[in-house]
Design an enzyme around this catalytic site. Structure first.
Site, PDB file in Angstrom:
ATOM      1  N   GLN A 118     -19.930  43.049   2.060  1.00 15.97           N
ATOM      2  CA  GLN A 118     -20.381  42.133   1.009  1.00 15.97           C
ATOM      3  C   GLN A 118     -19.714  40.774   1.173  1.00 15.97           C
ATOM      4  OE1 GLN A 118     -20.228  44.494  -2.970  1.00 15.97           O
ATOM      5  NE2 GLN A 118     -19.139  45.694  -1.451  1.00 15.97           N
TER       6      GLN A 118
ATOM      7  N   ALA B 208      -5.704  48.175   1.766  1.00 14.07           N
ATOM      8  CA  ALA B 208      -6.458  48.488   2.977  1.00 14.07           C
ATOM      9  C   ALA B 208      -5.617  48.189   4.221  1.00 14.07           C
ATOM     10  CB  ALA B 208      -7.751  47.679   3.003  1.00 14.07           C
TER      11      ALA B 208
ATOM     12  N   HIS C  82     -24.568  39.969   1.887  1.00 13.71           N
ATOM     13  CA  HIS C  82     -24.591  38.848   0.934  1.00 13.71           C
ATOM     14  C   HIS C  82     -24.597  37.496   1.638  1.00 13.71           C
ATOM     15  CE1 HIS C  82     -22.913  41.531  -2.557  1.00 13.71           C
ATOM     16  NE2 HIS C  82     -24.179  41.773  -2.285  1.00 13.71           N
TER      17      HIS C  82
ATOM     18  N   VAL D 208     -18.595  37.198   2.777  1.00 13.10           N
ATOM     19  CA  VAL D 208     -19.322  36.108   3.440  1.00 13.10           C
ATOM     20  C   VAL D 208     -18.384  35.318   4.353  1.00 13.10           C
ATOM     21  CG1 VAL D 208     -20.995  35.921   1.550  1.00 13.10           C
ATOM     22  CG2 VAL D 208     -18.913  34.528   1.462  1.00 13.10           C
ATOM     23  N   ASP D 209     -17.143  35.825   4.539  1.00 12.11           N
ATOM     24  CA  ASP D 209     -16.128  35.027   5.230  1.00 12.11           C
ATOM     25  C   ASP D 209     -16.144  35.134   6.755  1.00 12.11           C
ATOM     26  OD1 ASP D 209     -14.781  37.536   5.729  1.00 12.11           O
ATOM     27  OD2 ASP D 209     -13.756  37.387   3.807  1.00 12.11           O
TER      28      ASP D 209
END
Ligand code: OAD
Length: 249
Positions: free
Chosen positions: A103, A236, A121, A105-106
């Protein structure tokens, strides 16, 4: 179950795995210094990102929305993939039949070396014309000198990202759905996502229906927690390298 034994169990499953699904959200990039959408760091200058990242927010104040995106772009430009991104890329290299639905966008997954990345996205590095839909790739247009930036045709430009309330791009979604419905996914990872969009928890659920074990790595509970086989309430960037190392042992 002890966290160590859960790591060992996931690593054990990975050793014999042939097909993996990764679903990632803003939490995977948090350790690279990129603010998440929800949660304590979510607000920007008192504005709720959910309102800025919307067609209504853009119609009301395009300059404000562009200032927010330009600031995000500046943060992302300085950011580096973290240990979580890198461990996913390593797992993908070890088990090539994978799909990574992000998701984010980087673009940090790609920088980390991940393949088969589907940006559901969109991408903050792409810009498009609000009138003609013309797409401009990374750095093809200057979005900072004139804010809000305009297309040569005179219409406003916008970031090529999916905003709250907008439809998802058809092709990437079909690709993900087909990957899941083809079956055979051994493990589906949901990482750093609040999974509040029904399609996100739906993909993890469908993978489980098809026989996958679902692993959630997220600081907070999400709808996926209700059916995940393994849950790690930790960063994470901590858990993923541990899983990868245990798999190599
Ligand atoms: P959110 O900001 O909603 O959720 C991020 C999740 O990551 C939270 O549940 C945190 O607990 C968790 N988290 C934070 N840091 C973490 C870390 N280091 N390790 C593991 N977990 C961590 O982000 P998304 O679920 O990606 O969409 O939100 C999805 C979408 O909301 C965005 O893509 C955006 C927004 O609406 C659109 O713009 C269409």
């Amino acid at each position: 179950m002890e966290k160590g034994s859960e790591i060992s169990e996931v690593a054990e499953s990975l050793r014999t795995a042939h097909k993996l699904l990764f679903i990632t959200g803003a939490g995977i990039s948090a350790e690279s210094g990129i603010p998440t959408f929800r949660g304590k760091d979510g607000y920007w200058r008192q504005h709720n990102p959910m309102e800025l990242a919307s067609p209504e927010g853009f119609a009301q104040d395009p300059a404000l929305v562009w200032e927010w995106y330009n600031e995000r772009k500046a943060i992302i430009r300085r950011a580096q993939p973290n240990a979580g991104h890198l461990a996913i890329a390593q797992l993908q290299a070890a088990i090539p039949n994978t799909l990574l639905a992000t998701q984010n966008v980087d673009g940090l997954h790609q920088t980390a070396g991940s393949k088969q990345v589907v940006e559901i996205h969109g991408s903050i590095w792409q810009t498009c014309c609000t009138r003609e839909g013309t797409l401009f790739l990374r750095d093809a247009v200057d979005t900072e000198t004139e804010v809000p930036p305009k297309c040569k045709c005179g219409a406003l430009l916008r970031p090529n990202v999916v905003w709250f309330g907008e439809a998802l791009p058809v092709e990437p979604i079909t690709h993900i759905t087909e990957f899941i419905l083809a079956g055979g996914i051994d493990i589906a990872f949901a990482i750093g996502t609040s999974a509040l969009f029904a399609y996100i928890s739906g993909w993890a659920w469908e993978a489980k229906e098809q026989g996958a074990r679902v692993v959630e790595i997220n600081l907070d509970p999400s709808p996926i927690s209700t059916f995940a086989d393994f849950i790690f309430r930790d960063k994470a960037g901590t858990v993923l390298p541990q899983i990868y190392q245990a798999m190599q042992a």
